[in-house]
Design a protein around this motif. Structure first.
Motif, PDB file in Angstrom:
ATOM      1  N   GLY A  11       3.597 -10.609 -15.049  1.00 47.98           N
ATOM      2  CA  GLY A  11       2.235 -10.809 -14.565  1.00 47.98           C
ATOM      3  C   GLY A  11       1.162 -10.019 -15.281  1.00 47.98           C
ATOM      4  O   GLY A  11      -0.022 -10.155 -14.964  1.00 47.98           O
ATOM      5  N   LYS A  12       1.545  -9.171 -16.250  1.00 48.63           N
ATOM      6  CA  LYS A  12       0.538  -8.431 -17.030  1.00 48.63           C
ATOM      7  C   LYS A  12      -0.275  -9.419 -17.864  1.00 48.63           C
ATOM      8  O   LYS A  12       0.271 -10.314 -18.510  1.00 48.63           O
ATOM      9  N   ARG A  13      -1.566  -9.231 -17.878  1.00 51.27           N
ATOM     10  CA  ARG A  13      -2.436 -10.118 -18.656  1.00 51.27           C
ATOM     11  C   ARG A  13      -2.649  -9.512 -20.049  1.00 51.27           C
ATOM     12  O   ARG A  13      -3.331  -8.493 -20.178  1.00 51.27           O
ATOM     13  N   VAL A  14      -2.014 -10.112 -21.028  1.00 51.71           N
ATOM     14  CA  VAL A  14      -2.031  -9.588 -22.391  1.00 51.71           C
ATOM     15  C   VAL A  14      -2.706 -10.586 -23.319  1.00 51.71           C
ATOM     16  O   VAL A  14      -2.394 -11.782 -23.301  1.00 51.71           O
ATOM     17  N   THR A  15      -3.640 -10.092 -24.115  1.00 46.26           N
ATOM     18  CA  THR A  15      -4.286 -10.915 -25.135  1.00 46.26           C
ATOM     19  C   THR A  15      -3.703 -10.568 -26.498  1.00 46.26           C
ATOM     20  O   THR A  15      -3.676  -9.399 -26.876  1.00 46.26           O
ATOM     21  N   VAL A  16      -3.230 -11.583 -27.196  1.00 44.49           N
ATOM     22  CA  VAL A  16      -2.719 -11.400 -28.559  1.00 44.49           C
ATOM     23  C   VAL A  16      -3.801 -11.866 -29.529  1.00 44.49           C
ATOM     24  O   VAL A  16      -4.268 -13.000 -29.452  1.00 44.49           O
ATOM     25  N   ALA A  17      -4.212 -10.962 -30.424  1.00 42.12           N
ATOM     26  CA  ALA A  17      -5.284 -11.275 -31.383  1.00 42.12           C
ATOM     27  C   ALA A  17      -4.667 -11.753 -32.690  1.00 42.12           C
ATOM     28  O   ALA A  17      -4.072 -10.966 -33.419  1.00 42.12           O
ATOM     29  N   GLY A  18      -4.793 -13.027 -32.967  1.00 35.68           N
ATOM     30  CA  GLY A  18      -4.362 -13.572 -34.244  1.00 35.68           C
ATOM     31  C   GLY A  18      -3.016 -14.267 -34.182  1.00 35.68           C
ATOM     32  O   GLY A  18      -2.044 -13.738 -33.662  1.00 35.68           O
ATOM     33  N   GLY A  34       7.586 -12.182 -19.165  1.00 35.30           N
ATOM     34  CA  GLY A  34       6.875 -12.518 -17.936  1.00 35.30           C
ATOM     35  C   GLY A  34       5.394 -12.247 -17.953  1.00 35.30           C
ATOM     36  O   GLY A  34       4.708 -12.400 -16.933  1.00 35.30           O
ATOM     37  N   ALA A  35       4.850 -11.823 -19.091  1.00 33.51           N
ATOM     38  CA  ALA A  35       3.417 -11.567 -19.178  1.00 33.51           C
ATOM     39  C   ALA A  35       2.633 -12.873 -19.191  1.00 33.51           C
ATOM     40  O   ALA A  35       3.143 -13.924 -19.599  1.00 33.51           O
ATOM     41  N   ILE A  36       1.397 -12.767 -18.750  1.00 39.53           N
ATOM     42  CA  ILE A  36       0.461 -13.905 -18.854  1.00 39.53           C
ATOM     43  C   ILE A  36      -0.278 -13.722 -20.171  1.00 39.53           C
ATOM     44  O   ILE A  36      -1.092 -12.795 -20.304  1.00 39.53           O
ATOM     45  N   VAL A  37       0.021 -14.576 -21.131  1.00 37.46           N
ATOM     46  CA  VAL A  37      -0.408 -14.338 -22.514  1.00 37.46           C
ATOM     47  C   VAL A  37      -1.493 -15.325 -22.922  1.00 37.46           C
ATOM     48  O   VAL A  37      -1.344 -16.541 -22.762  1.00 37.46           O
ATOM     49  N   THR A  38      -2.569 -14.778 -23.496  1.00 33.54           N
ATOM     50  CA  THR A  38      -3.610 -15.582 -24.134  1.00 33.54           C
ATOM     51  C   THR A  38      -3.710 -15.160 -25.592  1.00 33.54           C
ATOM     52  O   THR A  38      -3.808 -13.966 -25.882  1.00 33.54           O
ATOM     53  N   VAL A  39      -3.647 -16.129 -26.491  1.00 28.49           N
ATOM     54  CA  VAL A  39      -3.831 -15.845 -27.916  1.00 28.49           C
ATOM     55  C   VAL A  39      -5.235 -16.264 -28.321  1.00 28.49           C
ATOM     56  O   VAL A  39      -5.667 -17.380 -28.015  1.00 28.49           O
ATOM     57  N   VAL A  40      -5.964 -15.354 -28.980  1.00 29.67           N
ATOM     58  CA  VAL A  40      -7.272 -15.708 -29.541  1.00 29.67           C
ATOM     59  C   VAL A  40      -7.151 -15.684 -31.065  1.00 29.67           C
ATOM     60  O   VAL A  40      -6.449 -14.838 -31.634  1.00 29.67           O
ATOM     61  N   ASN A  41      -7.810 -16.606 -31.728  1.00 32.69           N
ATOM     62  CA  ASN A  41      -7.674 -16.743 -33.179  1.00 32.69           C
ATOM     63  C   ASN A  41      -8.998 -17.196 -33.774  1.00 32.69           C
ATOM     64  O   ASN A  41      -9.639 -18.111 -33.251  1.00 32.69           O
ATOM     65  N   ASP A  42      -9.409 -16.557 -34.867  1.00 31.53           N
ATOM     66  CA  ASP A  42     -10.684 -16.932 -35.492  1.00 31.53           C
ATOM     67  C   ASP A  42     -10.640 -18.347 -36.059  1.00 31.53           C
ATOM     68  O   ASP A  42     -11.578 -19.118 -35.932  1.00 31.53           O
ATOM     69  N   GLY A  43      -9.537 -18.684 -36.713  1.00 38.02           N
ATOM     70  CA  GLY A  43      -9.433 -19.980 -37.406  1.00 38.02           C
ATOM     71  C   GLY A  43      -9.072 -21.119 -36.472  1.00 38.02           C
ATOM     72  O   GLY A  43      -8.457 -20.927 -35.417  1.00 38.02           O
ATOM     73  N   ASP A  44      -9.446 -22.317 -36.872  1.00 35.86           N
ATOM     74  CA  ASP A  44      -9.107 -23.530 -36.118  1.00 35.86           C
ATOM     75  C   ASP A  44      -8.816 -24.650 -37.111  1.00 35.86           C
ATOM     76  O   ASP A  44      -9.536 -25.638 -37.195  1.00 35.86           O
ATOM     77  N   ASP A  45      -7.732 -24.479 -37.875  1.00 29.70           N
ATOM     78  CA  ASP A  45      -7.372 -25.498 -38.854  1.00 29.70           C
ATOM     79  C   ASP A  45      -6.091 -26.200 -38.403  1.00 29.70           C
ATOM     80  O   ASP A  45      -5.554 -25.931 -37.331  1.00 29.70           O
ATOM     81  N   GLU A  46      -5.588 -27.080 -39.251  1.00 30.87           N
ATOM     82  CA  GLU A  46      -4.425 -27.890 -38.885  1.00 30.87           C
ATOM     83  C   GLU A  46      -3.200 -27.015 -38.596  1.00 30.87           C
ATOM     84  O   GLU A  46      -2.466 -27.227 -37.633  1.00 30.87           O
ATOM     85  N   ARG A  47      -3.004 -25.984 -39.436  1.00 27.50           N
ATOM     86  CA  ARG A  47      -1.845 -25.106 -39.256  1.00 27.50           C
ATOM     87  C   ARG A  47      -1.959 -24.332 -37.940  1.00 27.50           C
ATOM     88  O   ARG A  47      -0.983 -24.195 -37.193  1.00 27.50           O
ATOM     89  N   ALA A  48      -3.158 -23.826 -37.653  1.00 31.39           N
ATOM     90  CA  ALA A  48      -3.367 -23.078 -36.418  1.00 31.39           C
ATOM     91  C   ALA A  48      -3.128 -23.959 -35.197  1.00 31.39           C
ATOM     92  O   ALA A  48      -2.543 -23.519 -34.198  1.00 31.39           O
ATOM     93  N   ARG A  49      -3.551 -25.229 -35.290  1.00 29.41           N
ATOM     94  CA  ARG A  49      -3.366 -26.139 -34.156  1.00 29.41           C
ATOM     95  C   ARG A  49      -1.877 -26.412 -33.907  1.00 29.41           C
ATOM     96  O   ARG A  49      -1.424 -26.517 -32.768  1.00 29.41           O
TER      97      ARG A  49
END
Length: 475
Positions: A11-18, A34-49
């Protein structure tokens, strides 16, 4: 979140950068805990998607194209090492009191997960030579019969190493200044700083900050802090470090070693640090000829690797056998061919002035192929120190004018061919021009002192282009 709080991830809210080499494994591991994970990423290209889709299938939330905003409720950020400390995400985290770890810190914190007996870390950093030294160290440890792996910045995930099914006796760990910046609780068995020269200053903000992050590798060392006798800045970092009682400073030198040092005597690598009565005694470890290639900077790498291995109790024979078994990666001072009694050597990995200077020091008479993206570097010191070795110079790449100007100031008598090209075909022309300048017994050396991305995808592609051009000469 202390190192033992591994049961608290649920239940820990962890943000992964990149996304990428470190971000994806971190997100998967944290989600599995069991963590609640959000990934944030600068890029939005085909590979990232595509990467995002893979993670979302595991229940990870992914936000592409927005790496600046701190997700609501975040309790911890785990960042990719390359993300700069001044990014808005980290400013927001600091304001909210949210800790920031790198993937190395996460691996260090999780190494005792499920009651595991964690393997000690022998850690290496420095401006140049890290990868080679870590690979040499792993080879020596294997020769001693130890279960080990070369991991970290070398491209092998530390998370995979500490959480995988394979058990290790010891890990040979390469750490970049970025990784060390984000690893506040790391405490290695023994650590080494190979050298310090200006690099990545755009990331760290100053040479002092860069050096301080490198110096973190010594914090809490138990047995040995290994430093470069020829580079006082590395010894200064040892003096500043807070280490465990009984930990020793151990120097390496290309000269004859003093007590508590490793060095070279009459072509023999010698240990005066890990022997009985080191005031009077020395232990032969290997011959200079056991090191491939036996260039000065590579012998220094071998001595640093030997020091860390000896700190771990490895016998002398294993140092010799490990060095004999070691083969360097491609594009690191690699002999490509001899054509008309001229040696052609690929050191495309020499992407900064410090690495190029070490490469140039390995040969007596050189036709130097240089240039590319300077990354803010200046070349006066490099050229002044290397001028006497230069038969001629061939310049390519976007920032070649900076090198040309330094040559005009410090080596005006050396002939220079300025190709004025940044296309990939320029390498063939450069090698042909170098052939015209070289005389029998010379070395044509690709040691660009610059990054490759103005002309090539990476330094590997640049080295491949050089090797292909040399093969065409000999065809």
């Amino acid at each position: 979140m202390g190192s033992q709080e591994v049961t608290d991830w649920q239940g820990k809210r962890v943000t992964v950068a990149g996304l990428g080499v470190s971000g994806i494994p971190a997100a998967k591991v944290l989600r599995g805990l069991g963590a609640i994970v959000t990934v944030v990423n600068d890029g939005d290209d085909e590979r990232a998607r595509a990467q995002a889709a893979e993670l979302e299938a595991l229940g990870v939330t992914v936000r592409l194209g927005d790496g600046a905003t701190l997700p609501e409720g975040t309790e911890l950020i785990v960042t990719a090492p390359g993300w700069q400390p001044d990014k808005p995400l980290f400013t927001a985290a600091a304001a909210a009191g949210v800790p920031v770890w790198g993937d190395v810190e996460l691996a260090w914190r999780l190494r005792e997960l499920d009651g595991r007996k964690p393997a000690p870390w022998l850690a290496v950093t420095g401006t140049n030579g890290k990868t080679t030294t870590v690979q040499m160290l792993a080879s020596i440890l294997k020769a001693a019969g130890l279960r080990t792996a070369a991991v970290g910045n070398i491209g092998v995930s530390l998370l995979d190493a500490v959480l995988g099914e394979e058990e290790y006796d010891v890990l040979a760990v390469e750490l970049s200044s970025y990784q060390l910046h984000w690893a506040p609780s790391l405490r290695a068995h023994s650590g080494a700083v190979l050298n310090l020269a200006p690099d990545h200053l755009d990331w760290h903000g100053s040479m002092e900050a860069y050096a301080a992050d490198k110096g973190r590798i010594y914090e809490g060392n138990r047995v040995a802090c290994v430093y470069n006798v020829a580079d006082k800045a590395t010894e200064d970092l040892v003096r500043a470090a807070d280490v465990e009682e009984g930990c020793r400073a151990v120097g390496f030198t290309l000269g004859a070693p003093g007590p508590s040092q490793l060095g070279v005597v009459d072509g023999i690598l010698v240990d005066r640090a890990f022997v009985e009565n080191r005031q009077k005694n020395a232990q032969e470890l290997a011959e200079v000829s056991d090191v491939t290639p036996p260039a000065p900077h590579n012998i220094a790498n071998a001595l640093a690797a030997a020091a860390l291995a000896r700190a771990f109790g490895v016998p002398p024979r294993a140092v010799r056998d490990g060095l004999r078994d070691f083969t360097p990666d491609a594009h690191r001072i690699a002999h490509v061919a001899d054509v008309d009694e001229v040696a052609y050597v690929d050191d495309s990995k020499a992407t900064n002035t410090h690495a190029a200077e070490a490469s140039l020091a390995a040969y007596e008479s050189i036709v130097w192929i240089a240039g590319g993206l300077a990354k803010g570097a200046t070349f006066d010191e490099l050229v002044a120190r290397s001028a006497k070795r230069l038969r001629g110079v061939v310049l390519i790449g976007a920032d070649r004018a900076l090198i040309h100007e330094a040559l005009t100031r410090h080596a005006p008598e050396v002939p220079v061919v300025d190709l004025g090209r940044t296309d990939t075909g320029a390498m063939l022309a450069a090698v042909q021009e170098a052939r015209g300048l070289a005389e029998p017994g010379d070395t044509v050396l690709l040691a660009p002192a610059c990054a490759s991305m103005d002309m090539f995808a990476n330094y590997n592609k640049r080295g491949d282009a050089f090797a292909e051009a040399v093969r065409e000469l000999g065809a």
